[in-house]
Design a protein around this motif. Sequence first.
Motif, mmCIF file in Angstrom:
data_model
loop_
_atom_site.group_PDB
_atom_site.id
_atom_site.type_symbol
_atom_site.label_atom_id
_atom_site.label_comp_id
_atom_site.label_asym_id
_atom_site.label_seq_id
_atom_site.Cartn_x
_atom_site.Cartn_y
_atom_site.Cartn_z
ATOM 1 N N MET A 27 111.366 11.081 80.821
ATOM 2 C CA MET A 27 110.811 9.931 80.282
ATOM 3 C C MET A 27 110.791 10.053 78.544
ATOM 4 S SD MET A 27 107.446 8.751 79.124
ATOM 5 C CE MET A 27 106.694 10.554 79.048
ATOM 6 N N ASN A 28 111.209 9.024 77.723
ATOM 7 C CA ASN A 28 111.068 8.914 76.636
ATOM 8 C C ASN A 28 110.625 7.651 75.882
ATOM 9 O OD1 ASN A 28 112.560 11.746 75.951
ATOM 10 N ND2 ASN A 28 114.039 10.738 77.289
ATOM 11 N N VAL A 29 109.859 7.771 75.020
ATOM 12 C CA VAL A 29 109.118 6.499 74.497
ATOM 13 C C VAL A 29 109.240 6.734 72.866
ATOM 14 C CG1 VAL A 29 107.141 4.933 74.450
ATOM 15 C CG2 VAL A 29 107.845 5.805 76.472
ATOM 16 N N THR A 30 109.679 5.954 72.020
ATOM 17 C CA THR A 30 109.712 6.039 70.796
ATOM 18 C C THR A 30 109.520 4.908 70.106
ATOM 19 O OG1 THR A 30 111.262 7.959 70.768
ATOM 20 C CG2 THR A 30 111.007 6.978 68.608
ATOM 21 N N CYS A 154 107.885 0.921 82.585
ATOM 22 C CA CYS A 154 106.662 1.944 82.134
ATOM 23 C C CYS A 154 107.035 2.111 80.609
ATOM 24 C CB CYS A 154 106.873 3.124 82.865
ATOM 25 S SG CYS A 154 106.046 2.820 84.574
ATOM 26 N N GLU A 155 108.209 2.515 80.421
ATOM 27 C CA GLU A 155 108.558 2.550 78.899
ATOM 28 C C GLU A 155 108.211 1.347 78.149
ATOM 29 O OE1 GLU A 155 110.722 2.770 75.141
ATOM 30 O OE2 GLU A 155 110.830 0.972 76.622
ATOM 31 N N LYS A 156 108.290 0.143 78.361
ATOM 32 C CA LYS A 156 107.869 -0.949 77.775
ATOM 33 C C LYS A 156 106.479 -1.068 77.480
ATOM 34 C CE LYS A 156 107.936 -6.142 77.116
ATOM 35 N NZ LYS A 156 106.638 -5.952 76.548
ATOM 36 N N MET A 157 105.543 -0.788 78.668
ATOM 37 C CA MET A 157 104.162 -0.951 78.703
ATOM 38 C C MET A 157 103.698 0.249 77.597
ATOM 39 S SD MET A 157 103.089 -1.507 82.731
ATOM 40 C CE MET A 157 102.242 0.054 82.840
ATOM 41 N N CYS A 158 104.187 1.595 77.753
ATOM 42 C CA CYS A 158 103.734 2.555 76.950
ATOM 43 C C CYS A 158 104.138 2.035 75.384
ATOM 44 C CB CYS A 158 104.478 3.803 77.427
ATOM 45 S SG CYS A 158 103.414 5.323 76.631
ATOM 46 N N GLY A 159 105.516 1.669 75.189
ATOM 47 C CA GLY A 159 105.858 1.310 74.004
ATOM 48 C C GLY A 159 104.899 0.264 73.386
ATOM 49 N N ASP A 160 104.678 -0.681 74.046
ATOM 50 C CA ASP A 160 103.825 -1.602 73.533
ATOM 51 C C ASP A 160 102.473 -1.179 73.182
ATOM 52 O OD1 ASP A 160 105.538 -3.545 74.123
ATOM 53 O OD2 ASP A 160 104.631 -4.500 75.969
ATOM 54 N N GLN A 161 101.809 -0.066 74.025
ATOM 55 C CA GLN A 161 100.720 0.518 73.276
ATOM 56 C C GLN A 161 100.822 1.445 71.982
ATOM 57 O OE1 GLN A 161 99.629 2.415 77.058
ATOM 58 N NE2 GLN A 161 97.890 0.812 77.481
#
Length: 179
Positions: A27-30, A154-161
């Motif tokens: 899982m990667n979020v940037t 999930c990447e978009k949800m976390c990325g939005d936060q």
Amino acid sequence: MIKKILLVLVAIIAVICIIASFQSDDMNVTRSATTTAPPATVFKIVNDFRQWDAWSPWSKLDPTMKKTLEGPPEGVGAVYKWSGNNEVGEGSTTLVESKPNEKVGMKLAFVRPFAGTSDVQFTFTPEGSGTKITWAMQGKKPFVGKIMGLFMDCEKMCGDQFNEGLANLKKLAEAAPKA
């Protein structure tokens, strides 16, 4: 008839589990944002957990969340623990790296809703007269996370936060007194 319904349900669950097993373990979020504030100002805010409630998107999701700070007030060894509603869950964040005006590294440990760990980095890169702030998180997805990922991004949800937090951080840094 009930037997057929149960067989169909078992087949659907099996297909979902098979598809999920082929999903990435990583899982990667940037996300990044640019501020007119200098790197030193932004670094000072992120490196100090006492300032997190002023910009963290999760603080707004549960204003009654219980928080404790341990260790030094800022820098390596500082620990932020929280326990809140189902939107914020429970866990801790430990500062593990602190390079003035360049980077803050953290170990994020979730207790609930799902146990897990992630590595988090904030980097501060001079850009013109301001700073490019990059917030990145990497971790391993548990199997249940892979299944959830089939039904929600999930990447978009976390990325939005992350984007919300970066916007709040930008406002806070730009309002800080100039050195």
